[in-house]
Design a protein around this motif. Sequence first.
Motif, short mmCIF file in Angstrom:
data_model
loop_
_atom_site.label_atom_id
_atom_site.label_comp_id
_atom_site.label_asym_id
_atom_site.label_seq_id
_atom_site.Cartn_x
_atom_site.Cartn_y
_atom_site.Cartn_z
N ASN A 1 137.31 26.11 61.80
CA ASN A 1 137.21 24.28 61.79
C ASN A 1 137.82 24.93 64.10
N GLN B 1 137.37 22.97 66.32
CA GLN B 1 137.76 21.71 66.88
C GLN B 1 139.03 21.73 66.85
N SER B 2 140.08 22.09 66.10
CA SER B 2 141.15 22.30 65.31
C SER B 2 141.78 23.12 66.07
N THR C 1 144.29 25.33 69.46
CA THR C 1 144.55 24.40 70.30
C THR C 1 144.98 25.93 71.61
#
Length: 53
Positions: free
Chosen positions: A47, A49-50, A52
């Motif tokens: 994902n 958004q996960s 970093t």
Amino acid sequence: MKQDSDLRNNLKSIRTRLGMSQQDLANIANVTRQTIAVLSCIEYRPNPQSLTF
């Protein structure tokens, strides 16, 4: 999917071309060697958004 396969298949070839082991890449990415091994041989769709950096 073709694009996912291309990414997966390129991970090993790029790593090898750079003279890096799975452990070297894992250290740089701050993940385990096992994670790199799995990413190199399965279809993995994280994902966005996960992730970093």
